[in-house]
Write a protein that holds these residues in place. Structure first.
Motif, PDB file in Angstrom:
ATOM      1  N   ASP A  23     -13.802 -11.623  11.072  1.00  0.00           N
ATOM      2  CA  ASP A  23     -13.880 -11.734   9.620  1.00  0.00           C
ATOM      3  C   ASP A  23     -14.919 -10.806   9.007  1.00  0.00           C
ATOM      4  O   ASP A  23     -14.985 -10.644   7.781  1.00  0.00           O
ATOM      5  N   HIS A  50      -3.907 -10.333   5.371  1.00  0.00           N
ATOM      6  CA  HIS A  50      -5.215 -10.973   5.263  1.00  0.00           C
ATOM      7  C   HIS A  50      -5.015 -12.459   5.018  1.00  0.00           C
ATOM      8  O   HIS A  50      -4.332 -12.860   4.075  1.00  0.00           O
ATOM      9  N   HIS A  51      -5.598 -13.276   5.921  1.00  0.00           N
ATOM     10  CA  HIS A  51      -5.468 -14.721   5.793  1.00  0.00           C
ATOM     11  C   HIS A  51      -6.562 -15.219   4.850  1.00  0.00           C
ATOM     12  O   HIS A  51      -7.757 -15.065   5.128  1.00  0.00           O
ATOM     13  N   LYS A  52      -6.162 -15.812   3.748  1.00  0.00           N
ATOM     14  CA  LYS A  52      -7.125 -16.146   2.706  1.00  0.00           C
ATOM     15  C   LYS A  52      -8.064 -17.282   3.097  1.00  0.00           C
ATOM     16  O   LYS A  52      -9.163 -17.390   2.549  1.00  0.00           O
ATOM     17  N   HIS A  53      -7.663 -18.140   4.015  1.00  0.00           N
ATOM     18  CA  HIS A  53      -8.515 -19.263   4.402  1.00  0.00           C
ATOM     19  C   HIS A  53      -9.520 -18.865   5.487  1.00  0.00           C
ATOM     20  O   HIS A  53     -10.707 -19.153   5.370  1.00  0.00           O
ATOM     21  N   THR A  54      -9.058 -18.220   6.540  1.00  0.00           N
ATOM     22  CA  THR A  54      -9.965 -17.798   7.615  1.00  0.00           C
ATOM     23  C   THR A  54     -10.608 -16.452   7.340  1.00  0.00           C
ATOM     24  O   THR A  54     -11.538 -16.063   8.054  1.00  0.00           O
ATOM     25  N   ARG A  55     -10.101 -15.723   6.338  1.00  0.00           N
ATOM     26  CA  ARG A  55     -10.606 -14.402   5.961  1.00  0.00           C
ATOM     27  C   ARG A  55     -10.504 -13.421   7.127  1.00  0.00           C
ATOM     28  O   ARG A  55     -11.345 -12.532   7.314  1.00  0.00           O
TER      29      ARG A  55
END
Length: 379
Positions: A23, A50-55
């Motif tokens: 991240d 891009h995963h918005k929760h895990t960044r």
């Protein structure tokens, strides 16, 4: 470019291999690697997410059918040949692609495992040019980029994605099946030959264990309680086990050869003519055997490192472990010799030993990684 403007917004489809990043990865690292992949491996289709929760950023990697065919030719992937062209298995060739079964159907010609194997081969053989660097990572000429980034923490994970349809099918025919033969061909198609061969051996071994179990139970039932009868039964059972083990090994050799021939690995090239592993480092030279360009590392240097570094480090680690264990045993005897100590104190040497084992495990793991990295110059 503007912040994240280089990321596509269309949905990701047909992903075979997923590459994730920490991240803390910056845009420069992502763009640098993405540019190298697209220029060095134009056969690959890479989409950035891009995963918005895990960044966490990720590269979704796949390839077209035509590119996979060229990749199969490049790695010598063995595929079944049509009956009218002789049948059997043969290394794939784009020049004679018409002789292979299901070549016309791009959905069934490659299994998911074969697709992923080709893509992983390309990714792991993306090599650096002379003088290339990324932040504090300086690459050697011809060094594989992605394995080095993975070792340095620049890449978090690289793994193939499961195919839910095949998983559901295997769940019903394999995991949930009772008293049915293993679908070894389906396991081979999905997980590869090594995994399928392991489960083939495991199933064969489990079935073969029925014979000594039944014979031993019968022998135990009819054995008298006197010592002479028990000794005779032990000798009989030992002789039976010797015969059973011999027949088991010979039968598995035949069965294993059948699977190897069926799955196209019976006559695979020897390791001496295979491509070196991506982590191999050395200088470029012309091979005196094949006259092809190869990476070479002098054996005497590798032997020198083993004698002057690897062996002394291993002996030192063994000596330290021996001395620490000896010290814990001495502490145990000393504590037990004092009767006035509380009972909880008597467990102190065992607690100390457990802490030492845990600490040594972490230290020796780091040493082993370092020795392995240094040994990456070898085959």
């Amino acid at each position: 470019m503007s912040h994240k403007a280089w990321m596509k917004t269309v949905p990701t489809e047909n992903c075979d291999v997923l590459m994730t990043f920490p991240d803390t990865t910056d845009d420069h690292t992502l763009l640098w690697l993405l540019n190298h992949i697209r220029l060095g491996i134009p056969e690959l289709i890479v989409q950035v997410r891009h995963h918005k929760h895990t960044r966490v950023y990720a590269f979704f990697v796949t390839a077209t059918y035509e590119s996979l065919l060229r990749g199969a030719d490049e790695i010598g992937l063995r595929k079944p040949v049509k009956a009218e062209f002789g049948g059997g298995m043969r290394s794939f060739s784009c020049e004679e692609d018409y002789i292979y079964e299901n070549i016309e159907n791009e959905l069934y010609f490659f299994t998911s495992q074969e697709r992923q194997n080709i893509i992983r081969y390309w990714l792991e053989n993306l090599r650096a040019k002379q003088g290339e660097s990324l932040h504090n990572i300086h690459f050697l000429e011809g060094q594989p980029i992605i394995p080095e980034l993975a070792a340095r923490g620049g890449i978090q994970q690289i793994f193939p994605l499961h195919e839910q349809r095949m998983l559901t099918r295997l769940m019903k025919s394999w995991v949930q099946a009772v008293c049915e033969a293993q679908p070894l061909d389906e396991i081979c198609d999905y997980f590869g030959v090594k995994i399928a061969m392991y489960f083939a051996w495991l199933g064969f071994y489990t079935s073969a264990m029925v014979y000594p179990a039944v014979f031993g139970s019968i022998l135990y039932t009819f054995t008298e309680s006197d010592q002479t009868s028990q000794d005779i039964c032990c000798v009989v059972f030992a002789i039976f086990n010797v015969i059973w083990a011999t027949l088991f090994l010979e039968e598995w050799k035949r069965r294993g050869a059948e699977f190897a021939y069926k799955w196209g690995t019976l006559d695979t090239p020897a390791e001496s003519i295979e491509e070196p592993r991506p982590q191999f480092r050395g200088i470029k030279r012309i091979s005196p055997v094949t006259s092809a360009e190869e990476f070479y590392y002098p054996p005497w240097k590798r032997l020198l490192f083993q004698c002057l570094v690897s062996i002394p480090v291993c002996l030192a680690c063994l000596s330290i472990v021996f001395l620490l264990m000896l010290g814990c045993f001495q502490l145990q005897e000393f504590v037990l010799s004092i009767q006035e100590l509380p009972r909880i104190i008597r467990f102190l040497p065992k607690i100390v030993l457990a802490v030492i084992v845990t600490a040594c495990d972490e230290v020796y793991k780091k040493i082993a990684y370092w020795l392995n990295d240094m040994g990456a110059r070898g085959w």
